[in-house]
Design a protein around this motif. Structure first.
Motif, PDB file in Angstrom:
ATOM      1  N   GLU A  73       0.675  -1.248  -0.040  1.00 42.97           N
ATOM      2  CA  GLU A  73       0.103   0.154   0.049  1.00 42.97           C
ATOM      3  C   GLU A  73       0.662   1.285   0.073  1.00 42.97           C
ATOM      4  O   GLU A  73       0.284   2.132   0.159  1.00 42.97           O
ATOM      5  CB  GLU A  73      -0.872  -0.037   1.295  1.00 42.97           C
ATOM      6  N   SER A  74       2.268   1.295   0.121  1.00 44.01           N
ATOM      7  CA  SER A  74       2.983   2.383   0.052  1.00 44.01           C
ATOM      8  C   SER A  74       3.256   2.703  -1.454  1.00 44.01           C
ATOM      9  O   SER A  74       3.146   2.000  -2.315  1.00 44.01           O
ATOM     10  CB  SER A  74       4.251   2.045   0.507  1.00 44.01           C
ATOM     11  N   GLU A  75       3.388   4.254  -1.568  1.00 46.60           N
ATOM     12  CA  GLU A  75       3.556   4.666  -2.723  1.00 46.60           C
ATOM     13  C   GLU A  75       5.114   4.562  -3.254  1.00 46.60           C
ATOM     14  O   GLU A  75       5.466   4.307  -4.424  1.00 46.60           O
ATOM     15  CB  GLU A  75       3.171   6.464  -2.746  1.00 46.60           C
ATOM     16  N   GLN A  76       6.039   4.633  -2.232  1.00 45.60           N
ATOM     17  CA  GLN A  76       7.518   4.418  -2.292  1.00 45.60           C
ATOM     18  C   GLN A  76       7.765   3.363  -1.449  1.00 45.60           C
ATOM     19  O   GLN A  76       7.576   3.533  -0.133  1.00 45.60           O
ATOM     20  CB  GLN A  76       8.336   5.450  -2.325  1.00 45.60           C
ATOM     21  N   VAL A  77       8.846   2.677  -1.963  1.00 47.87           N
ATOM     22  CA  VAL A  77       9.260   1.541  -0.811  1.00 47.87           C
ATOM     23  C   VAL A  77      10.856   1.614  -0.859  1.00 47.87           C
ATOM     24  O   VAL A  77      11.222   1.121  -2.177  1.00 47.87           O
ATOM     25  CB  VAL A  77       8.604   0.189  -0.854  1.00 47.87           C
ATOM     26  N   TRP A  78      11.606   1.909   0.004  1.00 46.34           N
ATOM     27  CA  TRP A  78      13.235   1.594   0.081  1.00 46.34           C
ATOM     28  C   TRP A  78      13.379   0.493   0.744  1.00 46.34           C
ATOM     29  O   TRP A  78      12.843  -0.129   1.720  1.00 46.34           O
ATOM     30  CB  TRP A  78      13.416   2.909   0.769  1.00 46.34           C
ATOM     31  N   CYS A  79      14.458  -0.215   0.378  1.00 50.52           N
ATOM     32  CA  CYS A  79      14.913  -1.340   1.175  1.00 50.52           C
ATOM     33  C   CYS A  79      16.399  -1.138   1.295  1.00 50.52           C
ATOM     34  O   CYS A  79      17.396  -0.886   0.448  1.00 50.52           O
ATOM     35  CB  CYS A  79      14.931  -2.784  -0.067  1.00 50.52           C
ATOM     36  N   GLN A  80      17.002  -1.233   2.677  1.00 49.67           N
ATOM     37  CA  GLN A  80      18.156  -1.320   3.084  1.00 49.67           C
ATOM     38  C   GLN A  80      18.484  -2.800   3.545  1.00 49.67           C
ATOM     39  O   GLN A  80      17.942  -3.416   4.312  1.00 49.67           O
ATOM     40  CB  GLN A  80      18.299  -0.403   4.226  1.00 49.67           C
ATOM     41  N   GLY A  81      19.496  -3.151   2.985  1.00 47.78           N
ATOM     42  CA  GLY A  81      20.051  -4.669   3.174  1.00 47.78           C
ATOM     43  C   GLY A  81      20.901  -4.680   4.496  1.00 47.78           C
ATOM     44  O   GLY A  81      21.055  -3.428   5.258  1.00 47.78           O
ATOM     45  N   PRO A  82      21.221  -5.925   4.728  1.00 44.86           N
ATOM     46  CA  PRO A  82      21.920  -6.187   6.000  1.00 44.86           C
ATOM     47  C   PRO A  82      23.406  -5.318   6.111  1.00 44.86           C
ATOM     48  O   PRO A  82      23.964  -5.030   7.423  1.00 44.86           O
ATOM     49  CB  PRO A  82      21.998  -7.670   6.193  1.00 44.86           C
ATOM     50  N   ARG A  83      24.001  -5.278   4.956  1.00 44.96           N
ATOM     51  CA  ARG A  83      25.340  -4.578   4.997  1.00 44.96           C
ATOM     52  C   ARG A  83      25.094  -2.876   4.704  1.00 44.96           C
ATOM     53  O   ARG A  83      26.083  -2.396   4.545  1.00 44.96           O
ATOM     54  CB  ARG A  83      26.052  -5.079   3.784  1.00 44.96           C
ATOM     55  N   GLY A  84      23.848  -2.406   4.730  1.00 38.18           N
ATOM     56  CA  GLY A  84      23.769  -0.931   4.554  1.00 38.18           C
ATOM     57  C   GLY A  84      23.158  -0.509   3.350  1.00 38.18           C
ATOM     58  O   GLY A  84      23.051   0.800   3.142  1.00 38.18           O
ATOM     59  N   GLY A  85      23.378  -1.257   2.122  1.00 34.12           N
ATOM     60  CA  GLY A  85      23.140  -0.845   0.781  1.00 34.12           C
ATOM     61  C   GLY A  85      21.707  -0.425   0.684  1.00 34.12           C
ATOM     62  O   GLY A  85      20.794  -1.180   1.383  1.00 34.12           O
ATOM     63  N   VAL A  86      21.255   0.407  -0.107  1.00 30.06           N
ATOM     64  CA  VAL A  86      19.975   0.943  -0.025  1.00 30.06           C
ATOM     65  C   VAL A  86      19.458   0.855  -1.536  1.00 30.06           C
ATOM     66  O   VAL A  86      20.298   1.404  -2.573  1.00 30.06           O
ATOM     67  CB  VAL A  86      19.851   2.444   0.207  1.00 30.06           C
ATOM     68  N   LYS A  87      18.306   0.466  -1.783  1.00 27.02           N
ATOM     69  CA  LYS A  87      17.587   0.217  -2.989  1.00 27.02           C
ATOM     70  C   LYS A  87      16.283   0.964  -3.060  1.00 27.02           C
ATOM     71  O   LYS A  87      15.440   0.849  -1.795  1.00 27.02           O
ATOM     72  CB  LYS A  87      17.240  -1.293  -3.546  1.00 27.02           C
ATOM     73  N   LEU A  88      15.617   1.463  -4.353  1.00 23.08           N
ATOM     74  CA  LEU A  88      14.409   2.151  -4.071  1.00 23.08           C
ATOM     75  C   LEU A  88      13.608   0.795  -5.080  1.00 23.08           C
ATOM     76  O   LEU A  88      13.857   0.915  -6.249  1.00 23.08           O
ATOM     77  CB  LEU A  88      14.381   3.388  -4.955  1.00 23.08           C
ATOM     78  N   VAL A  89      12.810   0.017  -4.477  1.00 20.33           N
ATOM     79  CA  VAL A  89      12.244  -0.988  -5.092  1.00 20.33           C
ATOM     80  C   VAL A  89      10.814  -0.839  -5.568  1.00 20.33           C
ATOM     81  O   VAL A  89      10.462  -1.505  -6.378  1.00 20.33           O
ATOM     82  CB  VAL A  89      12.231  -2.291  -4.177  1.00 20.33           C
ATOM     83  N   LYS A  90      10.108   0.103  -5.143  1.00 11.46           N
ATOM     84  CA  LYS A  90       9.016   0.527  -5.471  1.00 11.46           C
ATOM     85  C   LYS A  90       8.762   1.979  -5.621  1.00 11.46           C
ATOM     86  O   LYS A  90       9.032   2.698  -4.685  1.00 11.46           O
ATOM     87  CB  LYS A  90       7.766   0.041  -4.435  1.00 11.46           C
ATOM     88  N   ASP A  91       8.118   2.553  -6.875  1.00 14.96           N
ATOM     89  CA  ASP A  91       7.907   3.857  -6.764  1.00 14.96           C
ATOM     90  C   ASP A  91       6.653   4.089  -7.881  1.00 14.96           C
ATOM     91  O   ASP A  91       6.829   3.777  -8.828  1.00 14.96           O
ATOM     92  CB  ASP A  91       9.113   4.612  -7.496  1.00 14.96           C
ATOM     93  N   SER A  92       5.684   4.562  -7.467  1.00 12.22           N
ATOM     94  CA  SER A  92       4.220   4.595  -8.000  1.00 12.22           C
ATOM     95  C   SER A  92       4.327   5.621  -9.087  1.00 12.22           C
ATOM     96  O   SER A  92       3.613   5.369  -9.873  1.00 12.22           O
ATOM     97  CB  SER A  92       3.150   4.942  -6.991  1.00 12.22           C
ATOM     98  N   SER A  93       5.294   6.690  -8.804  1.00  9.34           N
ATOM     99  CA  SER A  93       5.440   7.771 -10.200  1.00  9.34           C
ATOM    100  C   SER A  93       5.973   6.966 -11.242  1.00  9.34           C
ATOM    101  O   SER A  93       5.905   7.778 -12.487  1.00  9.34           O
ATOM    102  CB  SER A  93       6.079   8.706  -9.492  1.00  9.34           C
ATOM    103  N   GLU A  94       6.250   5.919 -11.379  1.00  7.27           N
ATOM    104  CA  GLU A  94       6.999   5.432 -12.743  1.00  7.27           C
ATOM    105  C   GLU A  94       6.067   4.352 -13.383  1.00  7.27           C
ATOM    106  O   GLU A  94       5.218   3.990 -12.632  1.00  7.27           O
ATOM    107  CB  GLU A  94       8.517   4.670 -12.176  1.00  7.27           C
ATOM    108  N   SER A  95       6.499   4.157 -14.597  1.00  7.27           N
ATOM    109  CA  SER A  95       5.632   3.363 -15.283  1.00  7.27           C
ATOM    110  C   SER A  95       5.744   1.864 -14.759  1.00  7.27           C
ATOM    111  O   SER A  95       4.457   1.184 -14.991  1.00  7.27           O
ATOM    112  CB  SER A  95       6.158   3.387 -16.815  1.00  7.27           C
ATOM    113  N   LEU A  96       6.649   1.230 -14.292  1.00  6.80           N
ATOM    114  CA  LEU A  96       6.819   0.074 -13.818  1.00  6.80           C
ATOM    115  C   LEU A  96       7.015   0.096 -12.400  1.00  6.80           C
ATOM    116  O   LEU A  96       8.232   0.377 -11.859  1.00  6.80           O
ATOM    117  CB  LEU A  96       8.199  -0.737 -14.327  1.00  6.80           C
ATOM    118  N   PRO A  97       6.036   0.456 -11.455  1.00 11.49           N
ATOM    119  CA  PRO A  97       6.239   0.544 -10.093  1.00 11.49           C
ATOM    120  C   PRO A  97       6.910  -0.343  -9.190  1.00 11.49           C
ATOM    121  O   PRO A  97       7.743   0.164  -8.329  1.00 11.49           O
ATOM    122  CB  PRO A  97       4.773   0.620  -9.586  1.00 11.49           C
ATOM    123  N   TRP A  98       7.026  -1.783  -9.515  1.00  9.42           N
ATOM    124  CA  TRP A  98       7.574  -2.513  -8.610  1.00  9.42           C
ATOM    125  C   TRP A  98       8.950  -2.984  -9.468  1.00  9.42           C
ATOM    126  O   TRP A  98       8.851  -3.310 -10.368  1.00  9.42           O
ATOM    127  CB  TRP A  98       6.854  -3.716  -8.419  1.00  9.42           C
TER     128      TRP A  98
END
Length: 92
Positions: A37-62
């Motif tokens: 249900e979130s518009e944006q989802v950020w994922c921080q891995g166990p070693r600190g790396g960050v990804k933007l895995v979901k963004d509703s403003s883009e054509s492919l949100p996931w």
């Protein structure tokens, strides 16, 4: 190892530590509500790396295969503010 997910819904930012059992991009049903249900989802891995895995403003949100963000990027600055505003959410 568990990842930490940060979901933005309106003005609220939620944080959830979660280890996915099923591949997220294939099994939408097993995703926590924070991710669904979130518009944006950020994922921080166990070693600190960050990804933007979901963004509703883009054509492919996931995008589970999103690349890790660079330290000098504008997105990483945005993530720092999101992380500071996040409230912990317990998985039910």
């Amino acid at each position: 190892m568990a990842n930490t997910y940060y979901g933005i819904a309106g003005d609220v930012v939620w944080k959830l530590r979660w280890h996915p059992v099923y591949p997220l991009e294939k099994n939408w049903y097993y995703q926590p509500r924070l991710i669904r249900e979130s518009e944006q989802v950020w994922c921080q891995g166990p070693r600190g790396g960050v990804k933007l895995v979901k963004d509703s403003s883009e054509s492919l949100p996931w995008n589970a295969w999103a690349p890790y963000l660079r330290q000098d990027s504008e997105k990483i600055k945005q993530f720092a503010w999101i992380k500071l505003r996040a409230r912990a959410l317990k998985q039910s």
